[in-house]
Design a protein around this motif. Structure first.
Motif, PDB file in Angstrom:
ATOM      1  N   THR A  15       0.830  -1.209   0.000  1.00 31.93           N
ATOM      2  CA  THR A  15       0.000   0.000   0.000  1.00 31.93           C
ATOM      3  C   THR A  15       0.860   1.254   0.000  1.00 31.93           C
ATOM      4  N   LEU A  18       2.532   1.660  -3.520  1.00 35.48           N
ATOM      5  CA  LEU A  18       1.596   2.138  -4.537  1.00 35.48           C
ATOM      6  C   LEU A  18       1.207   3.590  -4.289  1.00 35.48           C
ATOM      7  N   SER A  19       1.049   3.950  -3.026  1.00 36.92           N
ATOM      8  CA  SER A  19       0.709   5.339  -2.704  1.00 36.92           C
ATOM      9  C   SER A  19       1.832   6.289  -3.099  1.00 36.92           C
ATOM     10  N   GLN A  22       1.856   6.589  -6.865  1.00 36.53           N
ATOM     11  CA  GLN A  22       0.754   7.434  -7.345  1.00 36.53           C
ATOM     12  C   GLN A  22       1.048   8.912  -7.073  1.00 36.53           C
ATOM     13  N   PRO A  36       0.322   3.810 -11.037  1.00 36.09           N
ATOM     14  CA  PRO A  36       0.456   2.370 -10.825  1.00 36.09           C
ATOM     15  C   PRO A  36      -0.730   1.561 -11.334  1.00 36.09           C
ATOM     16  N   PHE A  37      -1.938   2.076 -11.159  1.00 33.90           N
ATOM     17  CA  PHE A  37      -3.112   1.309 -11.572  1.00 33.90           C
ATOM     18  C   PHE A  37      -3.231   1.273 -13.094  1.00 33.90           C
ATOM     19  N   GLU A  38      -2.787   2.308 -13.740  1.00 40.58           N
ATOM     20  CA  GLU A  38      -2.721   2.305 -15.200  1.00 40.58           C
ATOM     21  C   GLU A  38      -1.746   1.240 -15.688  1.00 40.58           C
ATOM     22  N   LEU A  40      -0.720  -1.445 -13.977  1.00 40.58           N
ATOM     23  CA  LEU A  40      -1.237  -2.765 -13.623  1.00 40.58           C
ATOM     24  C   LEU A  40      -2.318  -3.215 -14.597  1.00 40.58           C
ATOM     25  N   GLN A  41      -3.120  -2.283 -15.086  1.00 42.36           N
ATOM     26  CA  GLN A  41      -4.133  -2.630 -16.072  1.00 42.36           C
ATOM     27  C   GLN A  41      -3.486  -3.091 -17.378  1.00 42.36           C
ATOM     28  N   GLN A 215       3.998   2.505 -20.323  1.00 40.05           N
ATOM     29  CA  GLN A 215       3.193   1.588 -19.511  1.00 40.05           C
ATOM     30  C   GLN A 215       3.730   0.167 -19.603  1.00 40.05           C
TER      31      GLN A 215
END
Length: 247
Positions: A15, A18-19, A22, A36-38, A40-41, A215
């Motif tokens: 956590t 990732l924070s 971000q 990070p979520f971009e 990971l997708q 990415q």
């Protein structure tokens, strides 16, 4: 430490990572640092079609190089620690060659053995084998000679001595040396995969960088990091199984 506490610490660590990632993406606000979520997708989308084959090649190379280093380095370290005469003969060679940065040998290795798989395995082997030999040699050499006398008196041969004295005394140092060497081996793996190959996580990351596909580049870095973490966890597991007597 309880298993539940370990899992909780891992969750907090992920956590926090990732924070921080971000936050860095928001502060930079440029495509070179995607969120990070971009990433990971994208990783979930391309892993099976693109990344899996590169992951397989990298996994084979590092496991092959490490296994070769263990097969050669562990018995050699045992014999050097057990036999002072052999240690006196081999020690000057080890001390003269060990400090040489092995990555600097990459051009020579590729000139002699080509750009194929053997060159990559050989370089990883050279990184790991010295760590194993020196750690095991020192651990075996620190065993007092008096420990051998009762077994010799009872008619034990070398393999009995290895089983009951040398192996228990050297395995902790052996696994520690592998942990230390593993991070360097993963780094060298990345470097070697940027030359003379079309497969491997190192190649994938550099190819994505050249294509300005940031990415995918970050996705490759994540998979390479997970490979190193998985190998480190495997060593922890094997250490716990082989050295249960320490607990």
């Amino acid at each position: 430490m309880k298993k539940g506490d370990s899992i909780l610490q891992l969750v907090w660590a992920v956590t926090g990572l990732l924070s921080g990632w971000q936050l860095a993406a928001a502060l930079v606000a440029r495509p070179i640092v995607p969120g990070p979520f971009e990433v990971l997708q994208v990783l979930a989308t391309i892993f099976t079609d693109k990344l899996l084959v590169h992951f397989g090649y990298s996994l084979w190379r590092i496991i092959g190089g490490v296994l070769l280093a263990v097969i050669v380095g562990y018995p050699l370290g045992i014999y050097l620690g057990y036999s002072p005469k052999l240690a006196r003969i081999m020690s000057p060679v080890i001390y003269l060659t060990y400090p040489t940065p092995k990555i600097a040998l990459l051009p020579i290795v590729m000139l002699l053995f080509g750009l194929g798989e053997f060159s990559k395995l050989l370089l990883i082997f050279l990184i790991v084998v010295y760590q194993v030999v020196i750690a095991v040699r020192d651990a075996a050499g620190d065993i007092p000679s008096e420990y051998y006398y009762p077994l010799v008196t009872l008619g034990a041969d070398f393999f009995d001595i290895f089983r009951h004295v040398l192996a228990p005394a050297t395995l902790p140092a052996f696994f520690t040396s592998l942990r230390v060497a593993m991070a360097t081996a993963v780094s060298v793996l990345f470097f070697t995969e940027t030359f003379g190959t079309e497969y491997g996580l190192g190649y994938f990351i550099m190819d994505a960088w050249l294509r300005v596909s940031y990415q995918e580049m970050y996705a490759g870095i994540i998979v390479l990091a997970l490979l190193g973490i998985a190998l480190f966890m495997l060593l922890d597991y094997l250490d716990g199984r082989c050295n249960r007597w320490q607990k």
